[in-house]
Design a protein around this motif. Sequence first.
Motif, PDB file in Angstrom:
ATOM      1  N   VAL A   7       0.824  -1.203   0.000  1.00 12.01           N
ATOM      2  CA  VAL A   7       0.000   0.000   0.000  1.00 12.01           C
ATOM      3  C   VAL A   7       0.864   1.263   0.000  1.00 12.01           C
ATOM      4  O   VAL A   7       0.612   2.204  -0.764  1.00 12.01           O
ATOM      5  N   ILE A   8       1.892   1.275   0.853  1.00  9.81           N
ATOM      6  CA  ILE A   8       2.742   2.470   0.924  1.00  9.81           C
ATOM      7  C   ILE A   8       3.544   2.642  -0.361  1.00  9.81           C
ATOM      8  O   ILE A   8       3.846   3.767  -0.786  1.00  9.81           O
ATOM      9  N   TYR A  24       1.296   4.271  -2.695  1.00 13.64           N
ATOM     10  CA  TYR A  24       1.126   5.665  -2.259  1.00 13.64           C
ATOM     11  C   TYR A  24       2.210   6.562  -2.853  1.00 13.64           C
ATOM     12  O   TYR A  24       1.933   7.645  -3.383  1.00 13.64           O
ATOM     13  N   PHE A  25       3.461   6.109  -2.762  1.00 15.12           N
ATOM     14  CA  PHE A  25       4.567   6.922  -3.264  1.00 15.12           C
ATOM     15  C   PHE A  25       4.750   6.804  -4.780  1.00 15.12           C
ATOM     16  O   PHE A  25       5.375   7.665  -5.394  1.00 15.12           O
ATOM     17  N   ASP A  26       4.228   5.730  -5.364  1.00 10.01           N
ATOM     18  CA  ASP A  26       4.426   5.481  -6.792  1.00 10.01           C
ATOM     19  C   ASP A  26       3.291   5.999  -7.665  1.00 10.01           C
ATOM     20  O   ASP A  26       3.201   5.621  -8.831  1.00 10.01           O
ATOM     21  N   ILE A  27       2.436   6.833  -7.141  1.00 17.20           N
ATOM     22  CA  ILE A  27       1.235   7.231  -7.871  1.00 17.20           C
ATOM     23  C   ILE A  27       1.560   7.905  -9.211  1.00 17.20           C
ATOM     24  O   ILE A  27       0.878   7.663 -10.213  1.00 17.20           O
ATOM     25  N   SER A  32      10.194   2.726  -0.540  1.00 15.51           N
ATOM     26  CA  SER A  32       9.119   3.281  -1.356  1.00 15.51           C
ATOM     27  C   SER A  32       9.266   4.784  -1.557  1.00 15.51           C
ATOM     28  O   SER A  32       8.975   5.303  -2.642  1.00 15.51           O
ATOM     29  N   ALA A  33       9.730   5.482  -0.522  1.00 20.87           N
ATOM     30  CA  ALA A  33       9.809   6.938  -0.592  1.00 20.87           C
ATOM     31  C   ALA A  33      11.034   7.448  -1.342  1.00 20.87           C
ATOM     32  O   ALA A  33      10.947   8.441  -2.078  1.00 20.87           O
ATOM     33  N   TRP A  34      12.181   6.765  -1.192  1.00 21.27           N
ATOM     34  CA  TRP A  34      13.422   7.283  -1.767  1.00 21.27           C
ATOM     35  C   TRP A  34      14.243   6.254  -2.530  1.00 21.27           C
ATOM     36  O   TRP A  34      14.643   6.497  -3.665  1.00 21.27           O
ATOM     37  N   LEU A  35      14.491   5.099  -1.922  1.00 16.71           N
ATOM     38  CA  LEU A  35      15.471   4.179  -2.493  1.00 16.71           C
ATOM     39  C   LEU A  35      15.015   3.472  -3.755  1.00 16.71           C
ATOM     40  O   LEU A  35      15.848   3.018  -4.540  1.00 16.71           O
ATOM     41  N   LYS A  36      13.710   3.365  -3.969  1.00 18.50           N
ATOM     42  CA  LYS A  36      13.231   2.689  -5.172  1.00 18.50           C
ATOM     43  C   LYS A  36      13.714   3.403  -6.424  1.00 18.50           C
ATOM     44  O   LYS A  36      13.907   2.786  -7.468  1.00 18.50           O
ATOM     45  N   ALA A  93      13.730   8.885 -11.826  1.00 21.19           N
ATOM     46  CA  ALA A  93      14.415   7.820 -11.099  1.00 21.19           C
ATOM     47  C   ALA A  93      15.832   7.634 -11.635  1.00 21.19           C
ATOM     48  O   ALA A  93      16.131   8.001 -12.771  1.00 21.19           O
ATOM     49  N   GLN A  94      16.699   7.044 -10.810  1.00 26.67           N
ATOM     50  CA  GLN A  94      18.082   6.780 -11.200  1.00 26.67           C
ATOM     51  C   GLN A  94      18.405   5.308 -10.967  1.00 26.67           C
ATOM     52  O   GLN A  94      19.274   4.962 -10.161  1.00 26.67           O
TER      53      GLN A  94
END
Length: 261
Positions: free
Chosen positions: A36-37, A40-43, A102-106, A168-169
Amino acid sequence: MGTIFVGAVLAGALSPAWKVALACVSGGLIMAGGNVINDYFDIEIDRINKPFRPLPSSKLARRTALKFSTILFTFGIFLSIFIHHFSFLIAAVTVVGLIVYSAWLKRAFLYGNLVVSFISAMAFVYGALAVGRWESSWIPAAFAFFFHLGREIIKDVEDRAADAAAGAQTLAIRFGERRALFVATLVFVALILFTFIPYALEVYGKGYFWTVLFGVDLIIVLTLAAMWRRPEPKMLRRVSAILKADIFVGLFALYLGARPF
């Protein structure tokens, strides 16, 4: 949940059964919260890549998704307290890892792939802790780490266009698709070589060996060959799906190889 259960089985017991069940439920809640999270960040990425999903299609509000993930994480961590004195630590670290991922490292170079692979590997340790035999979990945990790492890199190549649009990188964006696929291939080759070690050391028996040889190693070789013949998003999506299904064959192989203590 299945991975956690197999982790307990491979540790040599399903007793106490209530702790195994609790570990499965706790892990399931945490993984659900992670999904879910992640949505949330991947919208923004999903609006390009998967617009039919609940959040990008506006069928579900982002705030609702955030609240739901918080509830799932909270209950998952709470249940971990009753499993083992190390279970709470693993659960808490996993939740933090899922949020940070989900917020940064992806979107970061390789670090996100390593984090999600590590979390997947910890599921075996979590199950083994429920029966008090965490030391028996290192082989399946290592398998899971390599398997998920290779598949995550392939998924990054598949999603390269959407990831690039979102800034993204990933490995595929930084060094190109072919180099990323080469790294994924090396990871899977390492995994295949590693699958022979438990049998050679007589940790797992013949049931494991033949199942992993034809049900896992052969499938990996065939899917990688198909991937290199047609390294395009449609084929990569198919390869990723096949590898995801093959995880269950790998779990079955490990189950067959488990020996009673």
